[in-house]
Design an enzyme around this catalytic site. Structure first.
Site, PDB file in Angstrom:
ATOM      1  N   CYS A  13       0.867  -1.183   0.000  1.00 13.94           N
ATOM      2  CA  CYS A  13       0.000   0.000   0.000  1.00 13.94           C
ATOM      3  C   CYS A  13       0.896   1.223   0.000  1.00 13.94           C
ATOM      4  CB  CYS A  13      -0.899   0.016   1.239  1.00 13.94           C
ATOM      5  SG  CYS A  13      -2.284   1.179   1.067  1.00 13.94           S
ATOM      6  N   CYS A  45      -0.198   4.249   1.546  1.00 11.74           N
ATOM      7  CA  CYS A  45      -0.624   5.242   2.554  1.00 11.74           C
ATOM      8  C   CYS A  45       0.413   5.500   3.640  1.00 11.74           C
ATOM      9  CB  CYS A  45      -1.967   4.888   3.164  1.00 11.74           C
ATOM     10  SG  CYS A  45      -1.942   3.396   4.158  1.00 11.74           S
ATOM     11  N   CYS A  50      -3.965   6.132  -0.145  1.00 12.40           N
ATOM     12  CA  CYS A  50      -3.404   4.851  -0.590  1.00 12.40           C
ATOM     13  C   CYS A  50      -3.015   4.864  -2.072  1.00 12.40           C
ATOM     14  CB  CYS A  50      -4.394   3.730  -0.312  1.00 12.40           C
ATOM     15  SG  CYS A  50      -4.869   3.627   1.422  1.00 12.40           S
ATOM     16  N   LYS A  81     -12.432  -4.941   1.980  1.00 13.74           N
ATOM     17  CA  LYS A  81     -11.905  -4.052   3.013  1.00 13.74           C
ATOM     18  C   LYS A  81     -12.841  -2.857   3.136  1.00 13.74           C
ATOM     19  CE  LYS A  81      -7.928  -1.269   4.276  1.00 13.74           C
ATOM     20  NZ  LYS A  81      -6.557  -0.868   3.936  1.00 13.74           N
ATOM     21  N   ARG A 105      -3.705   3.905  12.251  1.00 14.48           N
ATOM     22  CA  ARG A 105      -3.256   5.123  11.554  1.00 14.48           C
ATOM     23  C   ARG A 105      -2.361   5.957  12.452  1.00 14.48           C
ATOM     24  NH1 ARG A 105      -8.858   6.293   8.273  1.00 14.48           N
ATOM     25  NH2 ARG A 105      -8.792   4.324   7.130  1.00 14.48           N
ATOM     26  N   ARG A 126     -11.232   7.661   3.075  1.00 12.91           N
ATOM     27  CA  ARG A 126     -10.946   6.564   2.144  1.00 12.91           C
ATOM     28  C   ARG A 126     -12.207   5.978   1.498  1.00 12.91           C
ATOM     29  NH1 ARG A 126      -5.743   6.555   3.570  1.00 12.91           N
ATOM     30  NH2 ARG A 126      -4.995   5.714   5.558  1.00 12.91           N
ATOM     31  N   GLU A 162     -16.500  -7.967  -5.172  1.00 19.01           N
ATOM     32  CA  GLU A 162     -15.083  -7.612  -5.020  1.00 19.01           C
ATOM     33  C   GLU A 162     -14.198  -8.865  -5.024  1.00 19.01           C
ATOM     34  OE1 GLU A 162     -13.133  -5.152  -4.995  1.00 19.01           O
ATOM     35  OE2 GLU A 162     -14.279  -3.334  -4.598  1.00 19.01           O
ATOM     36  N   LYS A 191     -11.904  -7.454   6.146  1.00 23.26           N
ATOM     37  CA  LYS A 191     -11.318  -6.531   7.111  1.00 23.26           C
ATOM     38  C   LYS A 191     -12.246  -5.366   7.361  1.00 23.26           C
ATOM     39  CE  LYS A 191      -7.456  -3.468   7.561  1.00 23.26           C
ATOM     40  NZ  LYS A 191      -6.483  -2.703   6.861  1.00 23.26           N
ATOM     41  N   SER A 213      -6.783  -3.009  14.443  1.00 21.51           N
ATOM     42  CA  SER A 213      -6.267  -2.265  15.593  1.00 21.51           C
ATOM     43  C   SER A 213      -7.355  -1.818  16.572  1.00 21.51           C
ATOM     44  CB  SER A 213      -5.468  -1.063  15.103  1.00 21.51           C
ATOM     45  OG  SER A 213      -6.266  -0.234  14.271  1.00 21.51           O
ATOM     46  N   TYR A 266      -3.317  -8.737  16.375  1.00 23.93           N
ATOM     47  CA  TYR A 266      -2.348  -8.229  17.343  1.00 23.93           C
ATOM     48  C   TYR A 266      -2.382  -9.054  18.621  1.00 23.93           C
ATOM     49  CZ  TYR A 266      -2.691  -4.447  14.008  1.00 23.93           C
ATOM     50  OH  TYR A 266      -2.710  -3.736  12.841  1.00 23.93           O
TER      51      TYR A 266
HETATM   52  C1  PBG Z   1      -3.187   0.303   4.769  1.00 28.45           C
HETATM   53  C2  PBG Z   1      -3.760  -0.509   5.870  1.00 28.45           C
HETATM   54  C3  PBG Z   1      -4.609  -0.104   6.920  1.00 28.45           C
HETATM   55  C4  PBG Z   1      -4.702  -1.217   7.765  1.00 28.45           C
HETATM   56  C5  PBG Z   1      -3.963  -2.255   7.198  1.00 28.45           C
HETATM   57  N1  PBG Z   1      -3.400  -1.789   6.014  1.00 28.45           N
HETATM   58  C6  PBG Z   1      -5.218   1.193   7.261  1.00 28.45           C
HETATM   59  C7  PBG Z   1      -6.179   1.857   6.397  1.00 28.45           C
HETATM   60  O1  PBG Z   1      -6.676   1.334   5.399  1.00 28.45           O
HETATM   61  O2  PBG Z   1      -6.458   3.019   6.718  1.00 28.45           O
HETATM   62  C8  PBG Z   1      -5.461  -1.271   9.060  1.00 28.45           C
HETATM   63  C9  PBG Z   1      -4.960  -2.249  10.064  1.00 28.45           C
HETATM   64  C10 PBG Z   1      -5.512  -2.085  11.420  1.00 28.45           C
HETATM   65  O3  PBG Z   1      -6.331  -1.186  11.722  1.00 28.45           O
HETATM   66  O4  PBG Z   1      -5.110  -2.891  12.264  1.00 28.45           O
HETATM   67  N2  PBG Z   1      -4.034   0.660   3.777  1.00 28.45           N
END
Ligand code: PBG
Length: 323
Positions: A119, A121, A129, A194, A204, A216, A232, A247, A273, A312
């Site tokens: 990615c 970003c 991204c 996603k 972030r 996004r 998708e 996700k 996260s 995590y």
């Molecule tokens: C990058 C990406 C993100 C996450 C994984 N890859 C953040 C986003 O899309 O803003 C999130 C992972 C997480 O929150 O644990 N694009």
């Protein structure tokens, strides 16, 4: 005698419960995310993600050893570069933080399977991204850069790449680029479904990638949509994805379950996260039984249909499972 059916018979003690248990977690199920930063001897805890760190390559190696010794088979790497620019050049720099981390881990802990997030970003100054043209995230020019990023990880020795940007056509662009460079054996795990989610907030902060303007929602999916996930994923499989991901995980268990029923390739789920931070915060306050909650969350993700779980909690859970 009434009642004939007494489901409680099979719950009388732990022996019979374990014999009829339908879903069993194992450390093999987990992929542990790591945040690689520049410098030396750096290990900075991420305030909203207790127990998770930004680490320089030398520190990442110690973590990699520990992860491997806990029986966790794989890590996914995210980079925090020293410099960010408009085009995210640090993402495809052969001497970048992730490229260096891949080489070092494969040198010292060769059995640890290394996956990388593909990615821009984390590497762009604006935090989006993709590249910006006329105030908008431009799809096709971004594909070329993502492909370059994947190829540079491949040259560093990565085992699998995982594109998370949600641009259209990226799986095919990356597949072609990898094949052209002689990396036909490297699989692609697509972040296929996603969602544009508030659950990514702590991440972030961890990689300093919050978009500087807008959000996004023009590339990530609307949380209200279920059937769109099928579309998708169908497209990504047609383009060559080997594994598809949902996700976040917890608010999207219905999506995991749909995909498991509809497709015959492995399904991954990213326990993100925000899902981690909520549990850690409540655990600190003493409002929940953290250990039990972690295991219940992870088993629910597997029960819904996930074959692989990015989490995590992997180290915590592996320790609980070994006890
Ligand atoms: C990058 C990406 C993100 C996450 C994984 N890859 C953040 C986003 O899309 O803003 C999130 C992972 C997480 O929150 O644990 N694009």
């Amino acid at each position: 005698m009434f009642p004939v059916h007494r489901p409680r018979r099979l719950r009388r003690n732990e022996v019979i419960r374990s014999m009829v248990r339908e879903t069993v977690l194992s450390p093999d199920d987990f992929i542990y995310p790591l945040f690689v930063t520049y410098g030396k001897g750096v290990k900075r805890e991420i305030p909203s993600m207790p127990g998770c760190f930004q680490e320089s390559v030398d520190e990442i190696l110690k973590s990699a050893q520990e992860i491997s010794s806990l029986g966790i088979p794989a890590v996914i790497l995210f980079g925090i570069p020293e410099n960010k620019d408009e085009k995210g050049s640090a993402a495809y720099d052969n001497d970048g933080v992730v490229q260096n981390a891949i080489r070092s881990i494969k040198d010292t802990v060769p059995n640890l399977y290394v996956i990388t997030d593909i990615c821009l970003c984390e590497y762009t100054s604006h935090g989006h991204c993709g590249v910006i043209e006329k105030g908008d995230v431009a799809n096709d020019p971004t594909l070329e850069l993502l492909a370059k990023e994947a190829v540079s990880h491949a040259y560093a020795g990565v085992d699998m790449v995982a594109p998370s940007d949600m641009m259209d056509g990226r799986i095919e662009a990356i597949r072609i680029a990898l094949d052209d460079e002689g990396f036909a054996e490297i699989p692609i795990m697509s972040y296929a479904a996603k969602y544009a989610s508030a659950f990514y907030g702590p991440f972030r902060e961890a990689v300093e990638s919050a978009p500087q303007f807008g959000d996004r929602r023009t590339y990530q999916m609307d949380p209200s949509n279920r059937r769109e996930a099928i579309r998708e994923v169908t497209l990504d499989i047609e383009e060559g994805a080997d594994i598809v991901m949902v996700k976040p995980a917890l608010s999207y268990l219905d999506i995991i379950s749909d995909l498991k029923a509809s497709f015959d390739i492995p399904i991954a789920a990213y326990n993100v996260s925000g899902e981690y931070s909520l549990v850690k915060a409540a655990g600190r306050l003493g409002w929940i039984d953290e250990k039990k909650l972690i295991m219940e969350i992870l088993v629910s993700i597997k029960r819904a249909g996930a074959d692989l779980i990015l989490t995590y909690f992997a180290k915590d859970a592996a320790r609980f499972l070994h006890r």
